[in-house]
Design a protein around this motif. Sequence first.
Motif, mmCIF file in Angstrom:
data_model
loop_
_atom_site.group_PDB
_atom_site.id
_atom_site.type_symbol
_atom_site.label_atom_id
_atom_site.label_comp_id
_atom_site.label_asym_id
_atom_site.label_seq_id
_atom_site.Cartn_x
_atom_site.Cartn_y
_atom_site.Cartn_z
ATOM 1 N N ILE A 107 0.783 -1.275 0.196
ATOM 2 C CA ILE A 107 -0.030 0.030 0.029
ATOM 3 C C ILE A 107 0.781 1.234 -0.132
ATOM 4 C CG2 ILE A 107 -1.945 1.085 1.000
ATOM 5 C CD1 ILE A 107 -2.530 -1.609 0.144
ATOM 6 N N THR A 108 1.195 1.749 -1.137
ATOM 7 C CA THR A 108 2.253 2.697 -1.381
ATOM 8 C C THR A 108 1.765 4.089 -1.414
ATOM 9 O OG1 THR A 108 2.204 2.633 -3.856
ATOM 10 C CG2 THR A 108 3.766 1.096 -2.793
ATOM 11 N N ARG A 109 2.687 5.022 -1.212
ATOM 12 C CA ARG A 109 2.232 6.343 -1.417
ATOM 13 C C ARG A 109 1.355 6.733 -2.622
ATOM 14 N NH1 ARG A 109 4.279 10.800 1.744
ATOM 15 N NH2 ARG A 109 3.568 12.997 1.005
ATOM 16 N N ALA A 110 1.955 5.998 -3.823
ATOM 17 C CA ALA A 110 1.368 6.352 -5.006
ATOM 18 C C ALA A 110 -0.008 6.109 -5.045
ATOM 19 C CB ALA A 110 2.414 5.606 -5.977
ATOM 20 N N LEU A 111 -0.284 4.723 -4.434
ATOM 21 C CA LEU A 111 -1.672 4.317 -4.337
ATOM 22 C C LEU A 111 -2.549 5.168 -3.702
ATOM 23 C CD1 LEU A 111 -1.196 0.372 -4.379
ATOM 24 C CD2 LEU A 111 -2.169 1.828 -6.056
ATOM 25 N N LEU A 112 -2.155 5.733 -2.375
ATOM 26 C CA LEU A 112 -2.908 6.403 -1.464
ATOM 27 C C LEU A 112 -3.082 7.797 -2.018
ATOM 28 C CD1 LEU A 112 -0.838 5.572 1.902
ATOM 29 C CD2 LEU A 112 -3.124 4.871 1.246
ATOM 30 N N THR A 113 -2.242 8.248 -3.090
ATOM 31 C CA THR A 113 -2.600 9.518 -3.732
ATOM 32 C C THR A 113 -2.701 9.502 -5.117
ATOM 33 O OG1 THR A 113 -0.056 9.678 -3.995
ATOM 34 C CG2 THR A 113 -0.867 10.760 -2.106
ATOM 35 N N ASP A 114 -3.238 8.349 -5.399
ATOM 36 C CA ASP A 114 -3.674 8.001 -6.879
ATOM 37 C C ASP A 114 -4.314 9.157 -7.544
ATOM 38 O OD1 ASP A 114 -3.373 4.927 -8.750
ATOM 39 O OD2 ASP A 114 -5.078 6.493 -9.210
ATOM 40 N N ALA A 115 -4.445 9.314 -8.792
ATOM 41 C CA ALA A 115 -4.949 10.516 -9.439
ATOM 42 C C ALA A 115 -6.521 9.902 -9.427
ATOM 43 C CB ALA A 115 -4.620 10.608 -10.679
ATOM 44 N N ASP A 116 -6.896 8.867 -9.739
ATOM 45 C CA ASP A 116 -8.285 8.263 -9.738
ATOM 46 C C ASP A 116 -8.786 8.121 -8.265
ATOM 47 O OD1 ASP A 116 -10.229 5.668 -9.753
ATOM 48 O OD2 ASP A 116 -10.121 6.314 -11.752
ATOM 49 N N ASP A 117 -9.940 8.928 -8.312
ATOM 50 C CA ASP A 117 -10.784 8.848 -6.772
ATOM 51 C C ASP A 117 -10.791 7.334 -6.421
ATOM 52 O OD1 ASP A 117 -10.466 11.719 -6.640
ATOM 53 O OD2 ASP A 117 -12.311 12.161 -7.145
ATOM 54 N N GLU A 118 -11.551 6.489 -7.190
ATOM 55 C CA GLU A 118 -12.086 5.312 -6.713
ATOM 56 C C GLU A 118 -10.847 4.687 -6.233
ATOM 57 O OE1 GLU A 118 -14.328 2.915 -5.132
ATOM 58 O OE2 GLU A 118 -14.957 4.526 -6.028
ATOM 59 N N VAL A 119 -9.738 4.597 -6.859
ATOM 60 C CA VAL A 119 -8.457 3.739 -6.433
ATOM 61 C C VAL A 119 -8.100 4.404 -5.186
ATOM 62 C CG1 VAL A 119 -6.046 3.382 -6.867
ATOM 63 C CG2 VAL A 119 -7.873 3.242 -8.710
ATOM 64 N N ALA A 120 -7.843 5.690 -5.057
ATOM 65 C CA ALA A 120 -7.449 6.489 -3.595
ATOM 66 C C ALA A 120 -8.266 6.092 -2.626
ATOM 67 C CB ALA A 120 -7.527 7.963 -4.110
ATOM 68 N N ARG A 121 -9.632 6.111 -2.819
ATOM 69 C CA ARG A 121 -10.932 5.916 -1.715
ATOM 70 C C ARG A 121 -10.374 4.317 -1.277
ATOM 71 N NH1 ARG A 121 -14.570 8.580 -4.740
ATOM 72 N NH2 ARG A 121 -15.757 6.634 -5.354
ATOM 73 N N SER A 122 -10.147 3.298 -2.277
ATOM 74 C CA SER A 122 -9.943 1.992 -1.916
ATOM 75 C C SER A 122 -8.708 1.773 -0.977
ATOM 76 C CB SER A 122 -10.004 1.109 -3.320
ATOM 77 O OG SER A 122 -11.188 1.244 -3.971
ATOM 78 N N ALA A 123 -7.712 2.506 -1.785
ATOM 79 C CA ALA A 123 -6.414 2.344 -0.957
ATOM 80 C C ALA A 123 -6.431 3.098 0.508
ATOM 81 C CB ALA A 123 -5.192 3.369 -1.625
ATOM 82 N N TRP A 124 -7.231 4.032 0.866
ATOM 83 C CA TRP A 124 -7.402 4.464 2.169
ATOM 84 C C TRP A 124 -8.174 3.514 2.963
ATOM 85 C CZ3 TRP A 124 -10.225 9.488 -0.029
ATOM 86 C CH2 TRP A 124 -9.103 10.392 -0.648
ATOM 87 N N ARG A 125 -8.990 2.864 2.296
ATOM 88 C CA ARG A 125 -9.920 1.839 3.329
ATOM 89 C C ARG A 125 -9.034 0.627 3.640
ATOM 90 N NH1 ARG A 125 -14.104 3.303 -0.534
ATOM 91 N NH2 ARG A 125 -13.739 1.630 -1.700
ATOM 92 N N ALA A 126 -8.220 0.151 2.561
ATOM 93 C CA ALA A 126 -7.413 -1.054 2.720
ATOM 94 C C ALA A 126 -6.232 -0.625 3.799
ATOM 95 C CB ALA A 126 -6.563 -1.421 1.253
ATOM 96 N N ALA A 127 -5.595 0.598 3.674
ATOM 97 C CA ALA A 127 -4.505 0.978 4.316
ATOM 98 C C ALA A 127 -4.951 0.985 5.782
ATOM 99 C CB ALA A 127 -4.037 2.456 3.916
ATOM 100 N N VAL A 128 -6.046 1.473 6.350
ATOM 101 C CA VAL A 128 -6.335 1.740 7.697
ATOM 102 C C VAL A 128 -6.747 0.295 8.172
ATOM 103 C CG1 VAL A 128 -7.308 4.008 7.623
ATOM 104 C CG2 VAL A 128 -8.784 2.096 7.188
ATOM 105 N N VAL A 129 -7.182 -0.755 7.505
ATOM 106 C CA VAL A 129 -7.176 -2.086 7.842
ATOM 107 C C VAL A 129 -5.929 -2.682 8.256
ATOM 108 C CG1 VAL A 129 -8.270 -4.258 7.110
ATOM 109 C CG2 VAL A 129 -9.550 -2.284 6.771
ATOM 110 N N LEU A 130 -5.031 -2.614 7.073
ATOM 111 C CA LEU A 130 -3.832 -3.343 7.154
ATOM 112 C C LEU A 130 -2.562 -2.923 7.950
ATOM 113 C CD1 LEU A 130 -3.640 -4.501 3.449
ATOM 114 C CD2 LEU A 130 -4.550 -5.710 5.174
ATOM 115 N N VAL A 131 -2.601 -1.475 8.192
ATOM 116 C CA VAL A 131 -1.535 -0.776 8.759
ATOM 117 C C VAL A 131 -1.038 -1.352 10.211
ATOM 118 C CG1 VAL A 131 -2.992 0.999 9.782
ATOM 119 C CG2 VAL A 131 -0.670 1.628 9.467
ATOM 120 N N PRO A 132 0.169 -1.664 10.386
ATOM 121 C CA PRO A 132 0.352 -1.917 11.564
ATOM 122 C C PRO A 132 0.559 -0.821 12.693
ATOM 123 C CG PRO A 132 2.451 -1.571 10.442
ATOM 124 C CD PRO A 132 1.061 -1.540 9.612
#
Length: 222
Positions: A107-132
Amino acid sequence: MIVRAEETNTMRALQGLRSGSASVRLRAALAVGTAADSRSVDTLIERCAVEPDFHVRDMLTWALTRHASSVTVPKLVDALGSESPQARSQALHTLSKVGDRRAWPAITRALLTDADDEVARSAWRAAVVLVPEDGRAGLAEVLATQLGRGVHETQRSLSRALVALGEAAVPVLRAAATDPAARVRRHAIATERLLRDPDAGFGFAVEEAKRIMVLGATAREE
């Protein structure tokens, strides 16, 4: 004979994923997930990238969660490098449902700031689930760079992600509350309001943020 019959049923279901009928594809995804044959994982991920129907995509994700994460996670991580926004978004969504933290480094910074809003939103949701635990503050810093971004739904998704990080988000939200851009300040104030009162709706929090900003401007003028 029983094994061969199961293989035949799985193959038939995989073929059904390419049907022109959404209802047929939905039933096919259910059948593939029920069988949980690891040989179907590649096809499920491929279909996630192109499936036009939301309900079918959701069933494809469910089907993938039925398989061992040791099989699905490496393939989903590979899909994060796809040029297709839908492929990236669905892979992220599925990783959030699988919940295997071995995927966190992907879950990279590039995904978290992806230009596509749907990708970015999915990255945000995944990140808060997976982050240590030791990565929460760093994640909050990256997410804070997206404050003020997009339409109401995108901003609400980001606020939910920051709220999910709890106290780790407070320093970046307070810093953003003094940002030169009014849009960023408003979003930061609304998100901290939501953090302090999770039962408040995002719309209410935004209206509160607007009121606070007006009162602050008035106080400075006086």
